[in-house]
Structure formats: structure tokens, C-alpha cells
Design a protein around this motif. Structure first.
Motif, PDB file in Angstrom:
ATOM      1  N   GLU A 581       0.840  -1.210   0.000  1.00 37.91           N
ATOM      2  CA  GLU A 581       0.000   0.000   0.000  1.00 37.91           C
ATOM      3  C   GLU A 581       0.869   1.252   0.000  1.00 37.91           C
ATOM      4  N   LYS A 582       1.938   1.242   0.813  1.00 42.82           N
ATOM      5  CA  LYS A 582       2.854   2.391   0.869  1.00 42.82           C
ATOM      6  C   LYS A 582       3.588   2.567  -0.464  1.00 42.82           C
ATOM      7  N   ASP A 583       4.041   1.436  -1.060  1.00 37.45           N
ATOM      8  CA  ASP A 583       4.767   1.496  -2.337  1.00 37.45           C
ATOM      9  C   ASP A 583       3.882   2.052  -3.452  1.00 37.45           C
ATOM     10  N   ILE A 584       2.638   1.572  -3.515  1.00 35.31           N
ATOM     11  CA  ILE A 584       1.715   2.013  -4.573  1.00 35.31           C
ATOM     12  C   ILE A 584       1.436   3.511  -4.436  1.00 35.31           C
ATOM     13  N   GLU A 585       1.235   3.958  -3.192  1.00 33.90           N
ATOM     14  CA  GLU A 585       0.978   5.379  -2.939  1.00 33.90           C
ATOM     15  C   GLU A 585       2.172   6.240  -3.392  1.00 33.90           C
ATOM     16  N   ALA A 586       3.394   5.774  -3.074  1.00 33.67           N
ATOM     17  CA  ALA A 586       4.600   6.530  -3.444  1.00 33.67           C
ATOM     18  C   ALA A 586       4.781   6.568  -4.961  1.00 33.67           C
ATOM     19  N   LEU A 587       4.531   5.426  -5.628  1.00 36.25           N
ATOM     20  CA  LEU A 587       4.668   5.369  -7.088  1.00 36.25           C
ATOM     21  C   LEU A 587       3.657   6.270  -7.783  1.00 36.25           C
ATOM     22  N   GLU A 588       2.416   6.290  -7.281  1.00 35.63           N
ATOM     23  CA  GLU A 588       1.392   7.147  -7.888  1.00 35.63           C
ATOM     24  C   GLU A 588       1.757   8.628  -7.733  1.00 35.63           C
ATOM     25  N   ALA A 589       2.313   8.980  -6.560  1.00 36.50           N
ATOM     26  CA  ALA A 589       2.732  10.369  -6.325  1.00 36.50           C
ATOM     27  C   ALA A 589       3.873  10.759  -7.268  1.00 36.50           C
ATOM     28  N   GLU A 590       4.824   9.817  -7.483  1.00 36.52           N
ATOM     29  CA  GLU A 590       5.940  10.092  -8.385  1.00 36.52           C
ATOM     30  C   GLU A 590       5.451  10.247  -9.823  1.00 36.52           C
ATOM     31  N   LYS A 591       4.499   9.388 -10.227  1.00 32.23           N
ATOM     32  CA  LYS A 591       3.952   9.461 -11.607  1.00 32.23           C
ATOM     33  C   LYS A 591       3.243  10.798 -11.834  1.00 32.23           C
ATOM     34  N   LYS A 592       2.480  11.241 -10.829  1.00 26.89           N
ATOM     35  CA  LYS A 592       1.762  12.517 -10.936  1.00 26.89           C
ATOM     36  C   LYS A 592       2.746  13.681 -11.114  1.00 26.89           C
ATOM     37  N   GLN A 593       3.838  13.622 -10.332  1.00 28.40           N
ATOM     38  CA  GLN A 593       4.853  14.678 -10.398  1.00 28.40           C
ATOM     39  C   GLN A 593       5.512  14.718 -11.784  1.00 28.40           C
ATOM     40  N   LEU A 594       5.836  13.526 -12.316  1.00 26.59           N
ATOM     41  CA  LEU A 594       6.466  13.454 -13.641  1.00 26.59           C
ATOM     42  C   LEU A 594       5.508  13.911 -14.735  1.00 26.59           C
ATOM     43  N   ASP A 595       4.220  13.539 -14.611  1.00 21.09           N
ATOM     44  CA  ASP A 595       3.216  13.967 -15.600  1.00 21.09           C
ATOM     45  C   ASP A 595       3.120  15.489 -15.650  1.00 21.09           C
ATOM     46  N   GLU A 596       3.163  16.124 -14.466  1.00 24.24           N
ATOM     47  CA  GLU A 596       3.080  17.599 -14.406  1.00 24.24           C
ATOM     48  C   GLU A 596       4.296  18.240 -15.073  1.00 24.24           C
ATOM     49  N   LYS A 597       5.488  17.679 -14.808  1.00 26.12           N
ATOM     50  CA  LYS A 597       6.713  18.219 -15.415  1.00 26.12           C
ATOM     51  C   LYS A 597       6.673  18.082 -16.930  1.00 26.12           C
ATOM     52  N   MET A 598       6.236  16.896 -17.410  1.00 30.46           N
ATOM     53  CA  MET A 598       6.193  16.659 -18.862  1.00 30.46           C
ATOM     54  C   MET A 598       5.134  17.534 -19.532  1.00 30.46           C
ATOM     55  N   GLY A 599       4.026  17.787 -18.821  1.00 30.84           N
ATOM     56  CA  GLY A 599       2.943  18.595 -19.383  1.00 30.84           C
ATOM     57  C   GLY A 599       3.279  20.072 -19.447  1.00 30.84           C
ATOM     58  N   ALA A 600       4.253  20.511 -18.649  1.00 33.57           N
ATOM     59  CA  ALA A 600       4.612  21.935 -18.625  1.00 33.57           C
ATOM     60  C   ALA A 600       5.292  22.366 -19.914  1.00 33.57           C
ATOM     61  N   GLY A 601       5.916  21.440 -20.622  1.00 30.27           N
ATOM     62  CA  GLY A 601       6.550  21.729 -21.906  1.00 30.27           C
ATOM     63  C   GLY A 601       7.860  22.491 -21.817  1.00 30.27           C
ATOM     64  N   SER A 602       8.458  22.528 -20.642  1.00 29.46           N
ATOM     65  CA  SER A 602       9.703  23.302 -20.473  1.00 29.46           C
ATOM     66  C   SER A 602      10.930  22.422 -20.275  1.00 29.46           C
TER      67      SER A 602
END
Length: 634
Positions: A581-602
Motif C-alpha cells: 500500500e505504501k509502495d503504490i501510494e509513493a509510485l502514484e505520487a511520483e507518476k503525478k509529479q512526472l506527468d506535471e513536469k512533462m505537461g509543462a513543456g519546459s
């Protein structure tokens, strides 16, 4: 308020100074840890501050309103007197009233009612009940009972706890301004006692200077670290992690400084040699500068690291097997039908309260004690290395190098090369000068270090370490941990040092009492987290069932087809589910962070490419862990 000022302090034993021209200040509320190698003057400095030793040079100023209280490694007791008499040895009305009351209520037989009434009246008169409650808390938490027994009848560990209780009671009773000095306060305490002491010192308004090897304790209690290194004092504000970072930076700068000094030394030496001896025009200031440069250039910077690829005796298929083992001493049951088969490379921590039989268990594995029933089968290739609490035993006094050479002249490595006894000693921070010191002249910590070194020099493939961190300094502990992390044999550790256990063990044997041993999959901090979770579950209110109604009930609906009985999860599976449960939560948080960075286009192309690859990895991990989570949760 300013408590202590130390200026230009120097202390030597023989020709070599322990420390030279050191200065520091202690202010009210400071909580300072003193760190250094064994034998470099930690305990001596503490004893100078409390007036038990005298410095060769320098000044120690202590504010006239400050009382210095010290916990030493070897307590100074009147052995024939009782625990109570040793603790309450001050002729102060409040302490004497508490002593009289405790004496009456601690006796096994019924106390004299008249005497008890007088004692209670005296406690009321002096308003001593609040302090008596604190005394009871300290004695209870440190497991000190039967206050009428003589101190001479106690074990070394029990005496250390009595000394600690005495010090904590002293600082709490009347001194408004107290400097508490503690030399290895956590030795002989179990983990629950150490955690209580952490909280106690954190809550009390106490100014503290301590020496400890327990890094979690140090981090919890202290906000400053002073290090004695090569006769100098270095001060670091902050926690242990900050100390390690700043120390590494300082050593890098030192190496650079020494290299510059060596280059300058070569030039200056050439100039000095060129000057005619009879000439008087040679610059006096340049000569003085030359000797300063020479001292810096010849400075030795020792790398406190142990990198040994050990040639270990090969372990066969059969290592160590316990079958239905029972062991008890009188009413104390240590093992009750214990079964276990050790596997190659296992790293197990042994934990439990003092007195539950951990050391007896280790002795049984090595054949030093026999079980009451059951079998303990040891493989033919097993070579035990036993680091016991008894420590170093030397028949006659000899030099350090002679002691090691009596074991072997060389230490074989896996690549076929060998390390000499002298080189091995240097790896364990015994300088060439120290190697020719008599063992009787070593400090307690240095003797423990030599004992550890002599044990490893015999190349065991099954190491049993019983409280290995007691009296070892932090640099030596770091070396030991590095060695054990690369050790290929089996490892069994009994220790109250949580940092040491967390770093080295994969699972725990938890001695729960009455012969019960729990095999916990994880390190000590994970076990404590699990234990706290269990306590919370126990405290949760139990749902109350509604009483059966006397009114007629509606006819029951047709019985639904029964679900197959669900399999109860094993403890390991429960633990795995929690971690998933802890691992899945951490992975989802990391994926969200990477998605935001990639979506910024910078992001530059390289970073964008790396982020996209990482998102793919995370998706695969989420699928894998999600399937396992579903499997376990169903």
C-alpha cells in the motif's frame, strides 16, 4: 545563561597529547554530543569538566550557580550499602523524607504503622509527593526494585541502571542550574528504557554534554556535536547527518590543504638547505613559517574505511538446525519447542527485554549450553566467531601487535593476497605507535575494538555478536558496519543499538517471554512501527452487539450460497500487504509529479526522454504491485 567556558585546554599522558589548546562554550539549554575515537580523551575531558582530573594547561570556568552532575562508565558506589542508601546519599530534608518513606513501603513485611504515619506526615510537611512520583517513575522505568539489597549483589548492568537513576534523581531535586555530563548512558539499557530516557531528557530543561555510540539517541537528544580529532576540537551545529556532511567537507579541505603544504614544504626545505649555516641574514620569520608548514605537511590524514574482500571459510549446505528445542531456568522459560533452519547469508537480529534469555540462546547455538530437550545440529563447515559481552581475555600483559600475531601473522583475502597483522591493525584505527602499547594501557573502548579485530582475524563464517556496540566509538562502529555489510557468512546480532540493527539485519527473532519467539520480517524500526499499530488496534472500541429482541422476527430470507472460507493471511503476508500500500501510494505520487513536469513543456529533450522512460517503469511496477495487492486483499 552562560554555564561553562573552556580556553586553551591541553592534556597529555606521556609524550603524546590527548588534546591540545582546545576551547569551547556551553550555554544553558545546550545539548551536546562529544564524538571521538576511543583512547583520544573523551572521558578525560568529561572528568576535567567535573573536577575529577586536572588539565596540564588552560582554563575551565564554570558559573558559580551551576552544579555539575556526572554519570561515569564505572559508577562510584559504597558496595556494602543498599541501593536506596546509595541513591539517596545527600543529607537534604526532601531526599531523606523520600528515603524514609520508600524504605518503609519497599519492605516485604507490613511496615510499622506509627513509623509510616510519621513518614507520610513528613512528606506532607515538605510537599515532597510530586518529587516522590518522579522518583517512582525513574526507578520503575529503569526496572529497579528491591531497594534494600546491597549494591555488591547486583550485576554490572544493574549497577549502571542504579547509577543512571541516581543521576536523574539528583538533577531533578533542587538544582535550578545543572550541567548533566553522561558517559555512554545507554549501555546496559534495553530499547524501551532507551526510548523512555530519550523522551525524559528531551522534556526536562537540562543542559547536557554526553558521549554515546547510539546514533538514534544522539539525534533525538542532541542539537550540537563536538568532535575530538587529531588533538583538535571541531564543533558542528545540528544532527548526526549534518555532522557527517560537514565532516566530509572538512576532510576534503584538509586533504587539499595538506597537499598545498607539502608542495610549499619542498620549496622551503630547498631554500633552508641552500643557506650557509654561518650566515645570520636568514629571515627569522621565514624559518618560523617553515616549521609551521613542515608540521602541516607531515600531518597524517587516515582514511577510516575498511575495504577487505575477506577469504571466508566455505559454508556447506547444512549450516545450523534447531528441532523442537526447549530450555528453561527454574520458572523462566526461554525456548518452548523452537524450530528453525539457518540459511546461507542470513542476517538476523535478536531483540527482547533484558533477562528473557537472549545470551543463553546464543550460547546454546555454539554448544556452550545444552538444551533441556530437542536437537541443535551444527554443520561441519561452520566456524563460529563469538563476540561476547565478557570481552577480551589475555593471560598475561602483552603488546597489541604481539597479541594479534599470536593468532596469525597475516590475514588472507579472497583474491589470494594477504594483509599483515600490522596493516590489519591500522585498518581498525590502531596507529603504528598504538600497536606497540601494552594492552593494559588501552582504554575500555580500545580493548573492545581489539577483541573485535582478533575475532575477525580468525575468519569465521558464522558471526555471533552479543552487544557489539557497547563501548565502541562512532568511527569504529562505522568501520564495523561497512565490514559486516559486505560479509558473506551468517550473522546473528543481539543489540540495543537501533541504528546498527536497522542497517544490518533482514529479520528479527523477537523474544516475547514465556518461551515465545516471533520471527519478524523486517528491521527493528519496522518492528516498532508494527508493535505500535498493534497497540492502537487493541485500544480500538469493540462494537457492541444489539440485545436480542423479544418481538417476532420476519421470516428469514433464503440462505445465500455460502462463500468459501477465506484463508487467513500469515504475518508475513499482512506485512507485505502494508508495504505494498505504501509502495503504490509513493509510485502514484511520483507518476503525478512526472506527468506535471512533462505537461509543462519546459523540459529539455534529454530530461523529457528520461521522464517518459521512468513513467513507463512506474506503470509496469503499479501493474505488478496492484495485482499482488488484489491477490492478498481478496
Amino acid at each position: 545563561m552562560h554555564y561553562v567556558t573552556v580556553e586553551g585546554l591541553t592534556k597529555s599522558y606521556g609524550a603524546t597529547p590527548l588534546f591540545e589548546n582546545i576551547s569551547f562554550h556551553i550555554e544553558e539549554g545546550d545539548k551536546i554530543a562529544l564524538v571521538a575515537l576511543n583512547g583520544t580523551g573523551k572521558s578525560t575531558l568529561l572528568r576535567i569538566l567535573c573536577g575529577k582530573e586536572v588539565a596540564d594547561a588552560g582554563k575551565v570556568w564554570i558559573h558559580k550557580d551551576v552544579t555539575v552532575v556526572m554519570l561515569e562508565q564505572q559508577a562510584d558506589f559504597v558496595l556494602h550499602k543498599s541501593v536506596l542508601e546509595n541513591i539517596f546519599n545527600y543529607n537534604h530534608p526532601v531526599l531523606q523524607a523520600i528515603k524514609a518513606y520508600e524504605q518503609l513501603t519497599d519492605e516485604d513485611q507490613e511496615p510499622d504503622l506509627d513509623e509510616l504515619t510519621k513518614a507520610i506526615a513528613r512528606m506532607d510537611e515538605l510537599n515532597a509527593w510530586h518529587f516522590d512520583a518522579k522518583v517512582k517513575q525513574i526507578l520503575g522505568r529503569l526496572n529497579i526494585h528491591h531497594l534494600d539489597q546491597p549494591v555488591s549483589s547486583l550485576s554490572g548492568g544493574q549497577q549502571k541502571r542504579v547509577a543512571l537513576a541516581k543521576v536523574l534523581i539528583d538533577i531533578g531535586f533542587e538544582h535550578t542550574h545543572t550541567l548533566l555530563i553522561m558517559d555512554e548512558p545507554t549501555n546496559h539499557l534495553d530499547v524501551s528504557m532507551i526510548e523512555w530516557l530519550e523522551n525524559y531528557l528531551d522534556q526536562e530543561r537540562v543542559t547536557l554534554l554526553l558521549v554515546t555510540h547510539d546514533r538514534y539517541f544522539l539525534d533525538s537528544v542532541c542539537n550540537e556535536i563536538m568532535e575530538l580529532d587529531r588533538q583538535q576540537l571541531f564543533i558542528y551545529k545540528g544532527d548526526y547527518e549534518n555532522y557527517l556532511e560537514k565532516k566530509a567537507s572538512r576532510e576534503d579541505m584538509d586533504r587539499s590543504s595538506v597537499e598545498k603544504a607539502r608542495n610549499q614544504y619542498r620549496k622551503e626545505l630547498e631554500w633552508m638547505r641552500k643557506q650557509p649555516k654561518a650566515r645570520t641574514t636568514k629571515s627569522k620569520s621565514r624559518q618560523d613559517a617553515f616549521y609551521d608548514v613542515e608540521k602541516r605537511a607531515k600531518q597524517r590524514l587516515e582514511q577510516q574505511q575498511l575495504e577487505l574482500n575477506v577469504k571466508m571459510t566455505r559454508l556447506g549446505g547444512k549450516i545450523l538446525e534447531l528441532k523442537k528445542v526447549y530450555k528453561s531456568f527454574g520458572s523462566l522459560q526461554i525456548l518452548k519447542g523452537f524450530d528453525y533452519t539457518f540459511k546461507r547469508g542470513e542476517r538476523i537480529g535478536v531483540v527482547g527485554k533484558n533477562g528473557v534469555g537472549k545470551s543463553t540462546f546464543l550460547n546454546m547455538l555454539m554448544g556452550l549450553e545444552q538444551p533441556d530437550s530437542g536437537k541443535i545440529n551444527v554443520g561441519e563447515t561452520v566456524v563460529f566467531g563469538n563476540y561476547s559481552q565478557q570481552g577480551l581475555v589475555v593471560k598475561e600483559d602483552m603488546r597489541v601487535i604481539e597479541f594479534v600475531k599470536n593468532i596469525a601473522e597475516n590475514f588472507p583475502l579472497a583474491d589470494g593476497t594477504k594483509v599483515s597483522a600490522a596493516q590489519f591493525l591500522q585498518l581498525f584505527l590502531f596507529t603504528p605507535e598504538k600497536q606497540y602499547t601494552f594492552i593494559s594501557k588501552l582504554s575500555g573502548g580500545e580493548k573492545r575494538r581489539l577483541f573485535l579485530l582478533s575475532l575477525l582475524f580468525r575468519n569465521p563464517n558464522f558471526l555471533i555478536l552479543d552487544e557489539p556496540t557497547n563501548d565502541l566509538d562512532l568511527p569504529t562502529l562505522s568501520i564495523l558496519e561497512d565490514f559486516l555489510l559486505s560479509y558473506q557468512g551468517c550473522l546473528l546480532i543481539v543489540s540495543h543499538d537501533r541504528y546498527f540493527m536497522d542497517k544490518l539485519v533482514d529479520h528479527l527473532f523477537v523474544f516475547e517471554g514465556n518461551g515465545v519467539i516471533r520471527d519478524f520480517p523486517g528491521n527493528y524500526t519496522q518492528y516498532r512501527d508494527w508493535e505500535k499499530d498493534q497497540e492502537k488496534i487493541k485500544e480500538m472500541p469493540v462494537p457492541v452487539e444489539k440485545p436480542a429482541s423479544s418481538e417476532p422476527q420476519p421470516s428469514a430470507a433464503p440462505a445465500a450460497p455460502q462463500k468459501p472460507a477465506t484463508k487467513k493471511l500469515s504475518f508475513k503476508e499482512q506485512r507485505e500487504l502494508q508495504l505494498l500500500e505504501k509502495d503504490i501510494e509513493a509510485l502514484e505520487a511520483e507518476k503525478k509529479q512526472l506527468d506535471e513536469k512533462m505537461g509543462a513543456g519546459s523540459l529539455p529533450y534529454e530530461e523529457l526522454d528520461a521522464a517518459a522512460r521512468r513513467v513507463g517503469e512506474i506503470m509496469a511496477l503499479l501493474d505488478e504491485k496492484g495485482m499482488r495487492w488484489l491477490e492478498l486483499s481478496e
